[in-house]
Design a protein around this motif. Structure first.
Motif, PDB file in Angstrom:
ATOM      1  N   SER A 148       0.829  -1.201   0.000  1.00  0.00           N
ATOM      2  CA  SER A 148       0.000   0.000   0.000  1.00  0.00           C
ATOM      3  C   SER A 148       0.860   1.246   0.000  1.00  0.00           C
ATOM      4  CB  SER A 148      -0.920  -0.001   1.220  1.00  0.00           C
ATOM      5  OG  SER A 148      -1.756  -1.128   1.195  1.00  0.00           O
ATOM      6  N   LYS A 149       0.562   2.132  -0.930  1.00  0.00           N
ATOM      7  CA  LYS A 149       1.317   3.374  -1.092  1.00  0.00           C
ATOM      8  C   LYS A 149       0.355   4.418  -1.644  1.00  0.00           C
ATOM      9  CE  LYS A 149       4.285   3.689  -4.611  1.00  0.00           C
ATOM     10  NZ  LYS A 149       3.959   4.859  -5.375  1.00  0.00           N
ATOM     11  N   TYR A 150       0.352   5.615  -1.071  1.00  0.00           N
ATOM     12  CA  TYR A 150      -0.551   6.669  -1.520  1.00  0.00           C
ATOM     13  C   TYR A 150       0.238   7.962  -1.653  1.00  0.00           C
ATOM     14  CZ  TYR A 150      -4.576   9.857  -1.499  1.00  0.00           C
ATOM     15  OH  TYR A 150      -5.499  10.833  -1.801  1.00  0.00           O
ATOM     16  N   GLN A 151       0.475   8.364  -2.897  1.00  0.00           N
ATOM     17  CA  GLN A 151       1.213   9.591  -3.169  1.00  0.00           C
ATOM     18  C   GLN A 151       0.351  10.497  -4.036  1.00  0.00           C
ATOM     19  OE1 GLN A 151       4.511   7.596  -5.067  1.00  0.00           O
ATOM     20  NE2 GLN A 151       5.826   8.007  -3.323  1.00  0.00           N
ATOM     21  N   HIS A 152       0.253  11.749  -3.632  1.00  0.00           N
ATOM     22  CA  HIS A 152      -0.516  12.712  -4.409  1.00  0.00           C
ATOM     23  C   HIS A 152       0.126  14.076  -4.263  1.00  0.00           C
ATOM     24  CE1 HIS A 152      -3.937  14.600  -6.358  1.00  0.00           C
ATOM     25  NE2 HIS A 152      -3.876  15.520  -5.417  1.00  0.00           N
ATOM     26  N   THR A 153       0.675  14.580  -5.361  1.00  0.00           N
ATOM     27  CA  THR A 153       1.221  15.930  -5.378  1.00  0.00           C
ATOM     28  C   THR A 153       0.565  16.686  -6.526  1.00  0.00           C
ATOM     29  OG1 THR A 153       3.075  15.233  -6.769  1.00  0.00           O
ATOM     30  CG2 THR A 153       3.443  15.210  -4.388  1.00  0.00           C
ATOM     31  N   VAL A 154       0.680  17.993  -6.515  1.00  0.00           N
ATOM     32  CA  VAL A 154       0.010  18.828  -7.511  1.00  0.00           C
ATOM     33  C   VAL A 154       1.023  19.730  -8.193  1.00  0.00           C
ATOM     34  CG1 VAL A 154      -1.761  20.584  -7.852  1.00  0.00           C
ATOM     35  CG2 VAL A 154      -2.128  18.783  -6.167  1.00  0.00           C
ATOM     36  N   ASN A 155       0.948  19.796  -9.525  1.00  0.00           N
ATOM     37  CA  ASN A 155       1.732  20.717 -10.339  1.00  0.00           C
ATOM     38  C   ASN A 155       3.247  20.630 -10.128  1.00  0.00           C
ATOM     39  OD1 ASN A 155      -0.611  21.740 -11.485  1.00  0.00           O
ATOM     40  ND2 ASN A 155      -0.846  23.262  -9.861  1.00  0.00           N
ATOM     41  N   SER A 170       4.605   9.131   3.820  1.00  0.00           N
ATOM     42  CA  SER A 170       4.289   9.933   5.002  1.00  0.00           C
ATOM     43  C   SER A 170       5.039   9.346   6.200  1.00  0.00           C
ATOM     44  CB  SER A 170       2.785   9.892   5.280  1.00  0.00           C
ATOM     45  OG  SER A 170       2.513  10.392   6.572  1.00  0.00           O
ATOM     46  N   PRO A 171       5.623  10.184   7.056  1.00  0.00           N
ATOM     47  CA  PRO A 171       6.321   9.642   8.235  1.00  0.00           C
ATOM     48  C   PRO A 171       5.384   8.848   9.143  1.00  0.00           C
ATOM     49  CG  PRO A 171       6.325  12.060   8.253  1.00  0.00           C
ATOM     50  CD  PRO A 171       5.709  11.632   6.974  1.00  0.00           C
ATOM     51  N   ASP A 172       4.083   9.126   9.086  1.00  0.00           N
ATOM     52  CA  ASP A 172       3.123   8.403   9.923  1.00  0.00           C
ATOM     53  C   ASP A 172       2.943   6.952   9.494  1.00  0.00           C
ATOM     54  OD1 ASP A 172       2.684  10.697  11.426  1.00  0.00           O
ATOM     55  OD2 ASP A 172       1.039  11.354  10.142  1.00  0.00           O
ATOM     56  N   ASN A 173       3.367   6.605   8.278  1.00  0.00           N
ATOM     57  CA  ASN A 173       3.192   5.232   7.788  1.00  0.00           C
ATOM     58  C   ASN A 173       4.381   4.322   8.098  1.00  0.00           C
ATOM     59  OD1 ASN A 173       0.721   5.902   6.640  1.00  0.00           O
ATOM     60  ND2 ASN A 173       1.642   6.453   4.694  1.00  0.00           N
ATOM     61  N   VAL A 174       5.492   4.881   8.513  1.00  0.00           N
ATOM     62  CA  VAL A 174       6.734   4.109   8.636  1.00  0.00           C
ATOM     63  C   VAL A 174       6.585   2.910   9.568  1.00  0.00           C
ATOM     64  CG1 VAL A 174       9.138   4.167   9.402  1.00  0.00           C
ATOM     65  CG2 VAL A 174       8.210   6.039   8.037  1.00  0.00           C
ATOM     66  N   HIS A 175       5.985   3.096  10.716  1.00  0.00           N
ATOM     67  CA  HIS A 175       5.926   2.025  11.706  1.00  0.00           C
ATOM     68  C   HIS A 175       4.610   1.254  11.678  1.00  0.00           C
ATOM     69  CE1 HIS A 175       9.760   3.304  13.187  1.00  0.00           C
ATOM     70  NE2 HIS A 175       9.306   4.544  13.262  1.00  0.00           N
ATOM     71  N   ARG A 176       3.788   1.520  10.706  1.00  0.00           N
ATOM     72  CA  ARG A 176       2.550   0.763  10.562  1.00  0.00           C
ATOM     73  C   ARG A 176       2.822  -0.546   9.824  1.00  0.00           C
ATOM     74  NH1 ARG A 176      -1.007   5.997   8.999  1.00  0.00           N
ATOM     75  NH2 ARG A 176      -1.495   6.591  11.128  1.00  0.00           N
ATOM     76  N   THR A 177       2.082  -1.572  10.182  1.00  0.00           N
ATOM     77  CA  THR A 177       2.225  -2.852   9.493  1.00  0.00           C
ATOM     78  C   THR A 177       1.444  -2.807   8.190  1.00  0.00           C
ATOM     79  OG1 THR A 177       0.279  -3.838  10.526  1.00  0.00           O
ATOM     80  CG2 THR A 177       2.387  -4.051  11.713  1.00  0.00           C
ATOM     81  N   GLU A 231      -2.230  -2.995   8.953  1.00  0.00           N
ATOM     82  CA  GLU A 231      -2.839  -1.722   9.354  1.00  0.00           C
ATOM     83  C   GLU A 231      -3.056  -0.825   8.147  1.00  0.00           C
ATOM     84  OE1 GLU A 231      -1.207  -0.733  13.782  1.00  0.00           O
ATOM     85  OE2 GLU A 231       0.232  -0.630  12.151  1.00  0.00           O
ATOM     86  N   ILE A 232      -2.028  -0.730   7.304  1.00  0.00           N
ATOM     87  CA  ILE A 232      -2.115   0.132   6.129  1.00  0.00           C
ATOM     88  C   ILE A 232      -3.188  -0.388   5.180  1.00  0.00           C
ATOM     89  CG2 ILE A 232      -0.864   0.891   4.074  1.00  0.00           C
ATOM     90  CD1 ILE A 232       1.648   1.026   5.850  1.00  0.00           C
ATOM     91  N   GLY A 233      -3.233  -1.700   4.995  1.00  0.00           N
ATOM     92  CA  GLY A 233      -4.214  -2.305   4.106  1.00  0.00           C
ATOM     93  C   GLY A 233      -5.644  -2.145   4.574  1.00  0.00           C
ATOM     94  N   HIS A 234      -5.838  -1.824   5.855  1.00  0.00           N
ATOM     95  CA  HIS A 234      -7.179  -1.619   6.395  1.00  0.00           C
ATOM     96  C   HIS A 234      -7.506  -0.135   6.542  1.00  0.00           C
ATOM     97  CE1 HIS A 234      -6.774  -5.901   7.486  1.00  0.00           C
ATOM     98  NE2 HIS A 234      -8.063  -5.885   7.240  1.00  0.00           N
ATOM     99  N   VAL A 241      11.402   5.579   2.459  1.00  0.00           N
ATOM    100  CA  VAL A 241      11.257   4.259   3.058  1.00  0.00           C
ATOM    101  C   VAL A 241      11.674   3.177   2.076  1.00  0.00           C
ATOM    102  CG1 VAL A 241       9.383   4.942   4.608  1.00  0.00           C
ATOM    103  CG2 VAL A 241       8.844   3.970   2.389  1.00  0.00           C
ATOM    104  N   MET A 242      12.030   2.035   2.634  1.00  0.00           N
ATOM    105  CA  MET A 242      12.306   0.855   1.822  1.00  0.00           C
ATOM    106  C   MET A 242      11.451  -0.278   2.373  1.00  0.00           C
ATOM    107  SD  MET A 242      15.840  -1.112   0.799  1.00  0.00           S
ATOM    108  CE  MET A 242      16.295  -1.625   2.449  1.00  0.00           C
ATOM    109  N   VAL A 243      10.634  -0.855   1.499  1.00  0.00           N
ATOM    110  CA  VAL A 243       9.866  -2.041   1.852  1.00  0.00           C
ATOM    111  C   VAL A 243      10.542  -3.214   1.165  1.00  0.00           C
ATOM    112  CG1 VAL A 243       7.637  -3.215   1.695  1.00  0.00           C
ATOM    113  CG2 VAL A 243       7.719  -0.746   2.094  1.00  0.00           C
TER     114      VAL A 243
END
Length: 138
Positions: free
Chosen positions: A22-29, A53-60, A63-66, A81-83
């Motif tokens: 799971s990865k969610y990236q959204h930037t504009v212009n 996002s730094p908030d996702n680093v320690h999530r499993t 958790e992210i998939g839910h 990050v590296m997965v």
């Protein structure tokens, strides 16, 4: 620029592995230089490197998939990050660096990298006239 889907096949052509990172990236212009990911094939492991996002680093992944996934909306506040995934689909997420420290005026650009050996890759970070190179050895 969002989820990464990994599909593995056995010698008979049957699907042996189906896994979502799971990865969610959204930037504009900005043309997207801070989105996407780098794939490094480490033989028995696959390594995916991207801004998050730094908030996702320690999530499993569970958790992210839910639905517990924060958007990497501003590259200047993201972390690199590296997965890593083994051949059974087990993953481990680690933070490599951050893009938001005062001493780091550069943001990681996944599309700009160079593999220099079987186990080494050079990663590029840049913003304006500033740039940095990092080496990841697997």
């Amino acid at each position: 620029y969002n989820d990464i889907i990994v599909v593995g096949f056995d010698p008979k052509g049957q699907i042996s592995l189906l896994k979502k990172i799971s990865k969610y990236q959204h930037t504009v212009n900005d043309g997207g230089p801070y989105s996407s990911y780098v794939l490094v094939d480490g033989g028995s492991m696959l390594h995916f490197i991207y801004n998050d996002s730094p908030d996702n680093v320690h999530r499993t992944e569970s958790e992210i998939g839910h639905g517990h996934l924060d958007n990497m909306g501003n590259p200047g506040r993201s972390v690199v990050v590296m997965v890593s995934m083994d051949m059974k689909g087990n993953t481990q997420r680690v933070q490599l660096s951050d893009n938001h420290s005062k001493k780091n005026n550069c943001w990681f650009q996944p599309k700009m990298n160079k593999r220099i050996s079987d186990k080494d890759i050079i990663l590029y970070s840049g913003k304006g006239k500033y740039y940095r190179l990092g080496r990841v050895s697997l």
